[in-house]
Write a protein that holds these residues in place. Structure first.
Motif, short mmCIF file in Angstrom:
data_model
loop_
_atom_site.label_atom_id
_atom_site.label_comp_id
_atom_site.label_asym_id
_atom_site.label_seq_id
_atom_site.Cartn_x
_atom_site.Cartn_y
_atom_site.Cartn_z
N PRO A 190 2.50 -9.95 11.91
CA PRO A 190 3.77 -9.89 12.65
C PRO A 190 4.02 -8.57 13.37
O PRO A 190 4.58 -8.57 14.46
CB PRO A 190 4.81 -10.15 11.55
N TYR A 191 3.62 -7.44 12.79
CA TYR A 191 3.93 -6.19 13.49
C TYR A 191 3.13 -6.06 14.78
O TYR A 191 3.59 -5.44 15.74
CB TYR A 191 3.77 -4.95 12.60
N HIS A 192 1.94 -6.67 14.83
CA HIS A 192 1.21 -6.72 16.09
C HIS A 192 1.96 -7.58 17.12
O HIS A 192 2.08 -7.20 18.29
CB HIS A 192 -0.18 -7.36 15.88
N VAL A 193 2.42 -8.73 16.65
CA VAL A 193 3.11 -9.66 17.57
C VAL A 193 4.36 -9.00 18.13
O VAL A 193 4.65 -9.09 19.33
CB VAL A 193 3.44 -10.98 16.84
N ARG A 194 5.10 -8.32 17.26
CA ARG A 194 6.33 -7.65 17.70
C ARG A 194 6.02 -6.66 18.82
O ARG A 194 6.67 -6.64 19.86
CB ARG A 194 6.92 -6.92 16.48
N TYR A 195 4.98 -5.88 18.60
CA TYR A 195 4.58 -4.88 19.59
C TYR A 195 4.17 -5.55 20.90
O TYR A 195 4.58 -5.14 21.99
CB TYR A 195 3.43 -4.07 19.01
N LEU A 196 3.37 -6.61 20.79
CA LEU A 196 2.87 -7.27 22.00
C LEU A 196 3.98 -7.99 22.75
O LEU A 196 4.00 -7.97 23.99
CB LEU A 196 1.75 -8.26 21.64
N VAL A 197 4.91 -8.62 22.03
CA VAL A 197 6.01 -9.29 22.72
C VAL A 197 6.78 -8.28 23.56
O VAL A 197 7.08 -8.51 24.74
CB VAL A 197 6.96 -10.01 21.73
N HIS A 198 7.08 -7.13 22.98
CA HIS A 198 7.81 -6.12 23.74
C HIS A 198 7.01 -5.69 24.96
O HIS A 198 7.54 -5.58 26.07
CB HIS A 198 8.14 -4.92 22.86
N LYS A 199 5.72 -5.45 24.76
CA LYS A 199 4.89 -5.00 25.87
C LYS A 199 4.83 -6.06 26.98
O LYS A 199 5.06 -5.75 28.15
CB LYS A 199 3.49 -4.66 25.36
N TYR A 200 4.55 -7.30 26.61
CA TYR A 200 4.46 -8.36 27.62
C TYR A 200 5.79 -8.52 28.37
O TYR A 200 5.82 -8.65 29.59
CB TYR A 200 4.05 -9.70 26.98
N MET A 201 6.87 -8.51 27.62
CA MET A 201 8.17 -8.71 28.27
C MET A 201 8.51 -7.54 29.19
O MET A 201 9.04 -7.74 30.28
CB MET A 201 9.26 -8.95 27.22
N ASN A 202 8.20 -6.34 28.74
CA ASN A 202 8.48 -5.18 29.58
C ASN A 202 7.69 -5.22 30.89
O ASN A 202 8.23 -4.96 31.96
CB ASN A 202 8.17 -3.88 28.84
N TYR A 203 6.42 -5.55 30.79
CA TYR A 203 5.60 -5.58 32.00
C TYR A 203 5.97 -6.74 32.91
O TYR A 203 5.94 -6.62 34.13
CB TYR A 203 4.12 -5.69 31.65
#
Lengths: 334, 334
Positions: A190-203
């Motif tokens: 989950p901590y990977h997913v949390r990080y990636l969701v933020h990154k994808y949404m930001n970009y």
């Protein structure tokens, strides 16, 4: 359905709004079909279409668009090709959108149908980051032909952060409608997913949807879906009873339980469980240690799938030690 | 074991310190034994003890302390009683602590052994909140006899928040060493666990450890363990291959993969997977829809377990509808 008999000891949390706005994509026939070469009984595919329609699922990914000749049609079911004459026997146009996946390189842009002539609403493109040029050509053509498009950049867990940044920057200025975080190897926590969701949404900004396509090697597909929903993604992929290659996917029934959203009705899906569960023992998706080990080591599930076909399937210590040694050597080498 | 080949696309997160300080309790023989009436081959229990010792697991919960006569000794294995003469054939004193569970009401305080005369280090007491008086009497006696104690207040998901507050207040001023958040029905999602961890830790203060004992009905046992670890708990329960009643527990092997802590060695556990996985098909723990449905409805898994023993096990829609109707009626009635 009231909540009165559900968990009592806690307030219902702050995630309700996010649970309310999510969209659900069922990939049972497409991804589950990898287990049986898409050789489903046609009646079951019809029943699945009907049940998913009734359940309120937003997208049904029914198979692949593939160039003729790339697979022997005697050895794979029609859902590897999604010809319109096959779709017509199953699909009736309605609220639920029909999606078909393209493995980047297995269909030329000029082979794409026109949306107006097709029962397909959505073209998803599965690509590795290195093949993004070709994937974007497919995307542009699909958009021009009138389709909604999704882009699945696979195996994100194997990329360096800079490589993720690079493909997201390109997707952000493309015409793609939705992008999925794809955990091909079931390696993410989950901590990977949390990080990636933020990154994808930001970009990707406001105009491109973000979703997840997760595998269950470490029993994290549903849990990672919950994390993604809590962090604000727009859609989640799931399959009935978790059917899918190797450990499989997020089980649709668990996802609909969790969403507990009047827009969805889990009951038609529950009616299908009997049909799909009866395939599980022979097709061997679900929690099995060889898949957990490939997930942990962040490698393709193939070695786990091969091992599950042998009687030594649960001799897991040697498998772990061999992979550990090989990957340690590879890491040292470079 | 290096991390170089693991997930690359994200930083390793902020949870490492918490992952480093966690303690692991294996409950395979005790909780898994509910599946087979503790009728394990003695050689397997010996092998399990050895493997867990080698793996660095902190506690092995080997069975129950039970009044003589409460079970027919011909129908249950010795681990339902944990007599010292049985323990002696398996347990050699060492770093790993041995735990035995008491079902509150199934052993009188005056039947507790003295810690100095026993191979047991830890007495865990499983109680419903309503039986806390008796559970605290057992706890006080166990402490007086020299044991470390744990308290498992079961089925927390069925209690009102005020009832949780009430038992935590009493435990906070007791001599208990550790308290587990117990999701007996596999009903909790991560946001519930997060809320409960904070509540338990706030009430119980610095001197009483907090842990989790989770069931896997909705594929959340491992995910909820991760949540609990991230939120700062002191210990986590797990079982080999997730063996346990109904859907089972958090799989120990996945937990040790996740912790990725040099204090633990997953390899001896992997060596046992073959032995335990071979029991799974006949004992039917793991992900099965009837358990998912009881978890979703926050009820005891018994109806799911009964159904799994019938050929209609996967006729899930009628099960769901019947429970939904019954529980709706109950909610309306009061």
């Amino acid at each position: 359905m009231g909540l009165d008999y559900r968990v009592r000891c806690c307030p219902d949390g702050l995630v309700t709004d996010r649970r309310r706005r999510i969209k659900v994509l069922d990939a049972t026939i497409r991804d589950g079909g990898i287990c049986n070469n898409w050789l489903f009984e046609e009646a079951l595919v019809q029943k699945t279409f009907q049940a998913l329609s009734q359940s309120g699922v937003d997208y049904m990914e029914i198979g692949y668009l593939t160039s003729e000749g790339l697979f022997d049609p005697d050895k794979v079911g029609p859902w590897r090709f999604c010809r319109d004459e096959d779709l017509r026997r199953v699909v009736a146009p309605g609220r639920m959108k029909i999606s078909a996946l393209i493995d980047c390189g297995k269909l030329r842009p000029d082979e794409l149908p026109q949306a107006d002539d097709s029962l397909i609403d959505v073209v998803r493109i599965a690509t590795y980051a290195k093949d993004l040029d070709e994937a974007l050509r497919l995307n542009d053509q699909a958009k021009e032909n009138g389709f909604e498009t999704f882009m699945n950049v696979m195996a994100v867990s194997t990329l360096e952060p800079e490589e993720v940044d690079a493909f997201l920057k390109r997707l952000a200025v493309s015409s793609v409608d939705n992008v999925a975080i794809v955990d091909s190897f079931g390696a993410l926590y989950p901590y990977h997913v949390r990080y990636l969701v933020h990154k994808y949404m930001n970009y990707l900004g406001e105009s491109i949807g973000v979703g997840v396509h997760l595998h269950n090697n470490q029993q994290q597909a549903f849990a990672n879906s919950i994390t993604a929903i809590d962090e604000g993604v727009d859609f989640v992929d799931a399959t009935i009873h978790g059917m899918g290659r190797g450990a499989g996917n997020c089980p649709l029934e668990l996802l609909l339980f969790y969403l507990d959203n009047p827009r969805y009705d889990v009951r038609p899906v529950l009616e299908l469980v009997d049909d799909f569960a009866s395939m599980r023992d022979s097709l061997r998706w679900g929690y099995h240690l060889p898949y957990a080990i490939t997930g942990f080591f962040n490698i393709h599930p193939k070695s786990g799938i091969d091992r599950m076909a042998t009687p030594e399937r649960y001799a897991c210590r040697p498998m772990y030690e061999k992979l550990s040694h090989r990957l340690d050597q590879a890491a040292k080498a470079g």
